[in-house]
Design a protein around this motif. Structure first.
Motif, PDB file in Angstrom:
ATOM      1  N   SER A 129     -28.743   7.326  -1.954  1.00 55.51           N
ATOM      2  CA  SER A 129     -28.198   7.848  -0.700  1.00 55.51           C
ATOM      3  C   SER A 129     -29.074   8.958  -0.135  1.00 55.51           C
ATOM      4  O   SER A 129     -29.310   9.021   1.091  1.00 55.51           O
ATOM      5  CB  SER A 129     -26.772   8.367  -0.918  1.00 55.51           C
ATOM      6  N   LEU A 130     -29.554   9.853  -1.016  1.00 53.26           N
ATOM      7  CA  LEU A 130     -30.428  10.934  -0.548  1.00 53.26           C
ATOM      8  C   LEU A 130     -31.688  10.376   0.105  1.00 53.26           C
ATOM      9  O   LEU A 130     -32.069  10.787   1.205  1.00 53.26           O
ATOM     10  CB  LEU A 130     -30.810  11.836  -1.717  1.00 53.26           C
ATOM     11  N   LEU A 131     -32.339   9.451  -0.579  1.00 53.49           N
ATOM     12  CA  LEU A 131     -33.571   8.879  -0.048  1.00 53.49           C
ATOM     13  C   LEU A 131     -33.300   8.077   1.224  1.00 53.49           C
ATOM     14  O   LEU A 131     -34.061   8.138   2.192  1.00 53.49           O
ATOM     15  CB  LEU A 131     -34.228   7.994  -1.111  1.00 53.49           C
ATOM     16  N   TRP A 132     -32.198   7.352   1.210  1.00 54.47           N
ATOM     17  CA  TRP A 132     -31.840   6.522   2.370  1.00 54.47           C
ATOM     18  C   TRP A 132     -31.564   7.415   3.588  1.00 54.47           C
ATOM     19  O   TRP A 132     -32.054   7.158   4.682  1.00 54.47           O
ATOM     20  CB  TRP A 132     -30.623   5.679   2.026  1.00 54.47           C
ATOM     21  N   ASN A 133     -30.759   8.453   3.386  1.00 54.95           N
ATOM     22  CA  ASN A 133     -30.408   9.325   4.510  1.00 54.95           C
ATOM     23  C   ASN A 133     -31.632  10.052   5.055  1.00 54.95           C
ATOM     24  O   ASN A 133     -31.775  10.236   6.275  1.00 54.95           O
ATOM     25  CB  ASN A 133     -29.348  10.340   4.084  1.00 54.95           C
ATOM     26  N   CYS A 134     -32.511  10.464   4.147  1.00 58.18           N
ATOM     27  CA  CYS A 134     -33.743  11.127   4.594  1.00 58.18           C
ATOM     28  C   CYS A 134     -34.601  10.144   5.394  1.00 58.18           C
ATOM     29  O   CYS A 134     -35.155  10.482   6.438  1.00 58.18           O
ATOM     30  CB  CYS A 134     -34.510  11.667   3.397  1.00 58.18           C
ATOM     31  N   GLY A 135     -34.701   8.911   4.878  1.00 55.28           N
ATOM     32  CA  GLY A 135     -35.451   7.883   5.603  1.00 55.28           C
ATOM     33  C   GLY A 135     -34.844   7.600   6.960  1.00 55.28           C
ATOM     34  O   GLY A 135     -35.559   7.444   7.958  1.00 55.28           O
ATOM     35  N   ALA A 136     -33.513   7.578   7.004  1.00 57.67           N
ATOM     36  CA  ALA A 136     -32.834   7.328   8.285  1.00 57.67           C
ATOM     37  C   ALA A 136     -33.110   8.446   9.277  1.00 57.67           C
ATOM     38  O   ALA A 136     -33.298   8.198  10.483  1.00 57.67           O
ATOM     39  CB  ALA A 136     -31.333   7.172   8.054  1.00 57.67           C
ATOM     40  N   GLU A 137     -33.138   9.678   8.778  1.00 50.88           N
ATOM     41  CA  GLU A 137     -33.407  10.814   9.658  1.00 50.88           C
ATOM     42  C   GLU A 137     -34.806  10.722  10.255  1.00 50.88           C
ATOM     43  O   GLU A 137     -35.003  10.957  11.456  1.00 50.88           O
ATOM     44  CB  GLU A 137     -33.248  12.121   8.875  1.00 50.88           C
ATOM     45  N   HIS A 138     -35.780  10.379   9.435  1.00 55.02           N
ATOM     46  CA  HIS A 138     -37.146  10.232   9.943  1.00 55.02           C
ATOM     47  C   HIS A 138     -37.274   9.005  10.839  1.00 55.02           C
ATOM     48  O   HIS A 138     -38.096   8.984  11.761  1.00 55.02           O
ATOM     49  CB  HIS A 138     -38.133  10.153   8.780  1.00 55.02           C
ATOM     50  N   PHE A 139     -36.465   7.999  10.567  1.00 48.17           N
ATOM     51  CA  PHE A 139     -36.464   6.817  11.439  1.00 48.17           C
ATOM     52  C   PHE A 139     -35.986   7.203  12.835  1.00 48.17           C
ATOM     53  O   PHE A 139     -36.533   6.754  13.846  1.00 48.17           O
ATOM     54  CB  PHE A 139     -35.553   5.742  10.843  1.00 48.17           C
ATOM     55  N   ARG A 140     -34.958   8.067  12.888  1.00 49.57           N
ATOM     56  CA  ARG A 140     -34.418   8.485  14.177  1.00 49.57           C
ATOM     57  C   ARG A 140     -35.433   9.280  14.995  1.00 49.57           C
ATOM     58  O   ARG A 140     -35.449   9.194  16.219  1.00 49.57           O
ATOM     59  CB  ARG A 140     -33.148   9.318  13.978  1.00 49.57           C
ATOM     60  N   ILE A 141     -36.274  10.055  14.306  1.00 46.60           N
ATOM     61  CA  ILE A 141     -37.274  10.831  15.048  1.00 46.60           C
ATOM     62  C   ILE A 141     -38.614  10.094  15.111  1.00 46.60           C
ATOM     63  O   ILE A 141     -39.646  10.661  15.437  1.00 46.60           O
ATOM     64  CB  ILE A 141     -37.458  12.228  14.423  1.00 46.60           C
ATOM     65  N   GLN A 142     -38.564   8.798  14.740  1.00 44.23           N
ATOM     66  CA  GLN A 142     -39.696   7.879  14.901  1.00 44.23           C
ATOM     67  C   GLN A 142     -40.883   8.209  14.002  1.00 44.23           C
ATOM     68  O   GLN A 142     -42.025   7.904  14.341  1.00 44.23           O
ATOM     69  CB  GLN A 142     -40.124   7.808  16.367  1.00 44.23           C
ATOM     70  N   ASN A 143     -40.621   8.819  12.837  1.00 50.12           N
ATOM     71  CA  ASN A 143     -41.651   8.933  11.798  1.00 50.12           C
ATOM     72  C   ASN A 143     -41.536   7.684  10.919  1.00 50.12           C
ATOM     73  O   ASN A 143     -41.052   7.727   9.795  1.00 50.12           O
ATOM     74  CB  ASN A 143     -41.435  10.192  10.955  1.00 50.12           C
ATOM     75  N   PHE A 144     -41.989   6.557  11.459  1.00 51.35           N
ATOM     76  CA  PHE A 144     -41.699   5.282  10.819  1.00 51.35           C
ATOM     77  C   PHE A 144     -42.442   5.103   9.500  1.00 51.35           C
ATOM     78  O   PHE A 144     -41.922   4.480   8.574  1.00 51.35           O
ATOM     79  CB  PHE A 144     -42.021   4.138  11.774  1.00 51.35           C
ATOM     80  N   GLU A 145     -43.644   5.640   9.386  1.00 48.29           N
ATOM     81  CA  GLU A 145     -44.389   5.498   8.134  1.00 48.29           C
ATOM     82  C   GLU A 145     -43.682   6.232   7.002  1.00 48.29           C
ATOM     83  O   GLU A 145     -43.538   5.708   5.892  1.00 48.29           O
ATOM     84  CB  GLU A 145     -45.808   6.027   8.318  1.00 48.29           C
ATOM     85  N   VAL A 146     -43.230   7.447   7.300  1.00 50.84           N
ATOM     86  CA  VAL A 146     -42.517   8.227   6.282  1.00 50.84           C
ATOM     87  C   VAL A 146     -41.193   7.553   5.935  1.00 50.84           C
ATOM     88  O   VAL A 146     -40.828   7.436   4.761  1.00 50.84           O
ATOM     89  CB  VAL A 146     -42.272   9.662   6.801  1.00 50.84           C
ATOM     90  N   SER A 147     -40.476   7.116   6.949  1.00 45.15           N
ATOM     91  CA  SER A 147     -39.181   6.481   6.681  1.00 45.15           C
ATOM     92  C   SER A 147     -39.366   5.196   5.866  1.00 45.15           C
ATOM     93  O   SER A 147     -38.559   4.911   4.976  1.00 45.15           O
ATOM     94  CB  SER A 147     -38.461   6.176   7.990  1.00 45.15           C
ATOM     95  N   ALA A 148     -40.417   4.436   6.141  1.00 46.04           N
ATOM     96  CA  ALA A 148     -40.653   3.218   5.366  1.00 46.04           C
ATOM     97  C   ALA A 148     -40.904   3.552   3.893  1.00 46.04           C
ATOM     98  O   ALA A 148     -40.380   2.884   2.984  1.00 46.04           O
ATOM     99  CB  ALA A 148     -41.849   2.465   5.951  1.00 46.04           C
ATOM    100  N   GLU A 149     -41.680   4.601   3.663  1.00 40.85           N
ATOM    101  CA  GLU A 149     -41.958   5.007   2.284  1.00 40.85           C
ATOM    102  C   GLU A 149     -40.679   5.430   1.567  1.00 40.85           C
ATOM    103  O   GLU A 149     -40.439   5.062   0.407  1.00 40.85           O
ATOM    104  CB  GLU A 149     -42.972   6.149   2.288  1.00 40.85           C
ATOM    105  N   LEU A 150     -39.828   6.173   2.261  1.00 38.72           N
ATOM    106  CA  LEU A 150     -38.570   6.618   1.652  1.00 38.72           C
ATOM    107  C   LEU A 150     -37.632   5.457   1.400  1.00 38.72           C
ATOM    108  O   LEU A 150     -36.960   5.396   0.354  1.00 38.72           O
ATOM    109  CB  LEU A 150     -37.904   7.647   2.569  1.00 38.72           C
TER     110      LEU A 150
END
Length: 931
Positions: free
Chosen positions: A428-449
């Motif tokens: 959940s921690l990793l998913w939520n962090c990835g979702a947050e970066h997805f929302r601000i369009q840091n797609f590379e970081v969100s994909a890694e998370l």
């Protein structure tokens, strides 16, 4: 009746009153002893007994002072009652009010009896009874009664005697009275009692006394420290310092230097709490000073308390020495006595102060240290890093977390069913962090998370849905950064785990990104086979296609959506909206007229099948839809007409006429305007029909002719509604007349009278224009079926109109005169009238105002008509035409060179005509002579 229940007068009247009262008191004590030995002592019976004892003591008090023997007897009874109370207390879980009352009676009995000389330290023992009774009252929450006990006990002890036992009891009483004052929120009085007790320590070498007083100071300091009352008086720092000072004095006074002594242990506790207090006030140097003192006072073979390393770490971090702070953290990690929760909390605090670069080393250390709660510790560390400890930026923290989560040693901590909860928390921690970066369009970081989060999802059947969801989200991430091959891999995996319309749509989107239109269209068709398919996905597919500038795929998507409509079926868009969007997209593409016409006809058929309101909608929105389609058909009718695509033009305009008529019937507010559009569409459609026949060089069928005439008849009724713009009005009136004339000319029967009547009707309208009449005359005079009557009427009406204008069009007048002359050529008189009218027109015109060619033709044709008369020896007729031709030539420019020749010719003609007359006269005379 019991002795204790007798009145005082009765007791005193029989024998020795003292003995009698003591005897009654002893009977009550015996009752108490009997109750203590049985298990049937109820609270009621104990309360009754306590009441009896109080009354008996009340009766006994006036008889004091007592002789030595009676004092000893009363002391024995008190001890017996006290022991009975102890037995009763042992049989119960907690003290009660009734038992406390009995103890109070036992203590009061000693006060009533006094202090016998034969009992050593009698006052100390009596004070001890009262002290212990006060403790019980205090435990029961009866603070007032406890305070009274302590006060009575204090009065019994001589503070100046120097007796160690008395000093000890007095110390205990002060401590107890201090506790009562503290619990009553009188902190000043509580501290005063403790301060008073410090003087008693000077007369005692007992380590327990020092320990008790130090513990009391320590307990008060802990309370204030927990409440963070830094500005209060007294404050935690003062109390803890007092406790530490008493410990040091106690160690020095007792001569015990063993590091394992209770005073040494208490001193360590004081130092730990004092360091915590200094830490609370951010006095980091003070913290480190306390830690140094603590460590200097311990042996190397002793295990350090975990809190020492913890506060030391906080102290070093507070002064900015991260390196020493890390050493303290590692020292705490190695401390076997430290609970895992403490270690993890320290790691969290360390990461809070340091950068994310320190997180991997801390996580590795925790992975090796935490055996039971390792997974929970890892979760807490990751959470701390994500919360932003030590800076590093959100993106940097996310990357650090991704690295931590991918470490094999960390992943290993989550193996086993016992870590199922922590595994879910980490995911959940990793998913939520990835979702947050997805929302601000840091797609590379969100994909890694998101990828790291999958390390904490089990491969069991129950996790299939979650894993499929992870794959789908990863597909979106790689789509966003245009890594289409990876996106396709992930969506294929998701489709294997959990086939769904979402996977199908993502595949479709990938094909669009790859510009694979054929594959995208195939994927569109496959969407229909999914169990969770909803037509809304076709709508979304259309938007995606347009966003990727793939009009062809968008058209396919809308066409597929349109094929799903059926009565009663719920759809995301109305059917008319889909057709409108299809048409709009087709407008962007070249050579799509046939497709657009097909959908226009579909609109016409659907509104007939399911009803106008059911298809277009109700009210103003429905009217707008109808007008949009009607206007679109009108525009395409004009466009195809300009492009000489007459068949398409005819059909577009026919559909447009029906739609505009529907809008009128629908109740559109601009009904007159739409009726005018119906009229225009019908007229132009009939014109397109005629143009198509002319282009194909064929013949219209009788059915087409009839249809065209019906259309024009219907249009004729609506002509008055056409725009008030004179040019538009005149144009459509002319086209209506022209098309009607042409269609009548193509009928199987002779319709010339109707044709003439149509032209006459047109000529009588205000919309009639001279050049239109000229055109109608030309049309009537030509073709396989010329209508000379209609032609002559058109020419003459046009000529009259032209001449009435302020600035006549002499070119058109010339054409009309020529045509009239041609039509009238069969009658010399009619022809002469036409030429004579022409002469009247040209007389007085400026040079060059009348067209030269037309003038030349008039003059020459009039002159040439005389030749036939000459040949027929019709001199007057010849003279008339020659004179008219000469007159015309004299009035027209460009005829100057012909005028002289004409004059010579006329003179010669006159001479000839004169010679002929002379000969005729001579011949006549000769005939008369002969006669």
């Amino acid at each position: 009746m019991k002795i204790s229940e007798l009145s005082p007068d009765f007791n005193r009247s029989s024998g020795d009153p003292l003995s009698s009262q003591i005897s009654d008191l002893e009977s009550l004590v015996v009752s108490a002893e009997s109750l203590s030995s049985s298990s049937s002592a109820s609270p009621t019976s104990l309360s009754t007994l306590a009441g009896s004892l109080r009354r008996q003591l009340t009766l006994l008090t006036p008889l004091a002072p007592f002789p030595e023997g009676s004092q000893l007897h009363l002391w024995k009874l008190s001890f017996r009652l006290w022991n009975a109370c102890i037995d009763l207390s042992n049989s119960r879980d907690r003290p009660t009010i009734s038992l406390a009352e009995l103890r109070q009676c036992a203590a009061d009995m000693l006060l009533v009896a006094g202090t016998p000389s034969s009992v050593p330290s009698a006052s100390v023992k009596a004070a001890s009874f009262l002290h212990r009774t006060g403790l019980i009252w205090q435990e029961l929450g009866q603070l007032d009664r406890a305070a009274k006990c302590y006060e009575k006990a204090t009065d019994l002890v001589d503070a100046t005697s120097g007796n160690e036992d008395e000093m000890r009891v007095l110390l205990d009483l002060n401590l107890a009275r201090s506790q009562i004052a503290w619990e009553s929120s009188d902190k000043t009085l509580a501290i005063a009692f403790l301060s008073r007790s410090k003087a008693l320590l000077l007369k005692s070498a007992c380590a327990d006394a020092y320990k008790s007083l130090a513990e009391q100071f320590l307990s008060y300091g802990k309370v204030l420290l927990s409440k963070h009352e830094s500005d209060a008086s007294p404050n935690a720092s003062d109390l803890l310092s007092e406790a530490l000072d008493i410990c040091e004095k106690g160690i020095a006074a007792t001569g015990k230097y063993s590091k394992n002594s209770e005073l040494e242990a208490l001193k360590s506790r004081c130092l730990r709490f004092l360091s915590a207090e200094r830490l609370h006030h951010e006095d980091f140097e003070g913290v480190l000073k306390c830690v140094r003192v603590l460590r200097n006072s311990w042996k190397q073979d002793e295990t350090e308390h975990p809190s020492v390393s913890y506060v030391a770490m906080k102290g070093w971090l507070g002064i900015g020495n991260v390196q020493e702070g890390e050493k303290e953290l590692m020292r705490l990690v190695k401390n076997k006595e430290a609970a895992e929760g403490v270690v993890v909390a320290a790691a969290e605090e360390y990461l809070k102060q340091t950068g994310v670069e320190a997180a991997p080393a801390v996580m590795v250390a925790l992975a090796g240290r935490c055996r039971v709660g390792g997974a929970a510790a890892a979760v807490r560390v990751v959470k701390r890093v994500l919360e932003g400890g030590g800076g590093g930026g959100g993106k940097g923290r996310a990357k650090a977390v991704a690295e931590l989560a991918a470490d094999e040693r960390v992943v290993k901590l989550f193996n086993g069913d016992e870590s199922k909860r922590e595994r879910g928390a980490m995911h959940s921690l990793l998913w939520n962090c990835g979702a947050e970066h997805f929302r601000i369009q840091n797609f590379e970081v969100s994909a890694e998370l998101f990828e790291r989060s999958m390390l904490y999802v089990s491969r069991e059947e129950e996790s299939r849905s979650r894993r499929a969801n992870c794959f789908r989200v990863l597909t979106l991430c790689y789509l966003a950064i245009s890594q289409l091959d990876r996106a396709q891999e992930f969506v294929n995996e998701a489709d294997k785990l959990e086939p769904s319309i979402t996977c199908a749509f993502l595949k479709f989107k990938i094909h669009l990104k790859k510009k694979e239109d054929e594959e995208a269209i195939k994927q569109l068709q496959s969407m229909l086979t999914y169990a969770d398919f909803h037509p809304e996905f076709l709508t979304i597919s259309t938007h995606e296609s347009l966003q990727n500038k793939s009009t062809r795929v968008a058209l396919s998507s809308l066409s597929t959506l349109l094929s799903l409509y059926s009565p009663g079926k719920l759809m995301p868009l109305s059917e008319v909206s889909v057709v409108r969007n299809l048409t709009t997209l087709l407008l962007r593409e070249p050579n799509t007229e046939f497709e657009i016409l097909k959908h226009a006809k579909l609109v016409r058929s659907r509104m007939v099948e399911i009803g106008i309101e059911s298809f277009f909608g109700k009210g103003a929105s429905g009217a707008r839809e109808i007008n949009w389609f009607a206007g679109n058909c009108w525009n395409f009718g004009l466009k195809t007409g300009r492009e000489m695509k007459h068949e398409l033009c005819k059909e577009f305009l026919e559909v447009a006429a029906e739609l505009y008529a529907t809008s009128v019937n629908f109740g559109d507010r601009i009904g007159d305007a739409n009726q005018a559009m119906v009229c225009k569409c019908l007229i132009l459609s009939a014109g397109a029909m005629l143009s198509l026949e002319e282009r194909k060089k064929g013949y219209l069928s009788d059915v087409d002719v009839k249809k065209g005439l019906e259309m024009l008849e219907r249009a004729g009724k609506l002509l008055p509604l056409i725009s008030t713009d004179e040019s538009i009005n005149a144009g459509f009136h002319f086209l209506h007349t022209y098309n009607s004339y042409q269609l009548l000319n193509k009928g199987p029967t002779n319709m010339q009278s109707q044709q003439t009547q149509i032209i006459k009707s047109y000529a009588s309208t205000k919309a009639c224009k001279p050049h239109h009449l000229l055109q109608l005359g030309l049309t009537a005079s030509l073709g396989p079926r010329p209508n000379l009557e209609a032609a002559e009427f058109s020419f003459r009406s046009s000529l009259t109109s032209l001449l009435s204008l302020p600035h006549p069009d002499y070119h058109s007048i010339g054409v009309i005169l020529r045509k009239l002359a041609s039509i009238s050529s069969h009658s010399d008189d009619l022809a002469y009238e036409v030429y004579r009218q022409a002469y009247q027109i040209v007389v007085g015109l400026r040079v060059g105002e009348y067209p030269e060619e037309e003038g030349k033709w008039l003059a020459m044709s009039a002159w040439n008509r005389s030749s036939l008369a000459v040949r027929l020896r019709q001199g007057e007729v010849a003279r008339k035409w020659m004179k008219l031709g000469l007159d015309l030539a004299r009035q027209l420019s460009g005829m100057e060179k012909y005028v002289a020749s004409m004059e010579e010719c006329i003179k010669g003609f006159e001479k000839v005509c004169s010679g002929e007359r002379d000969r005729e006269e001579s011949h006549t005379n000769n005939q008369l002579v002969l006669a």
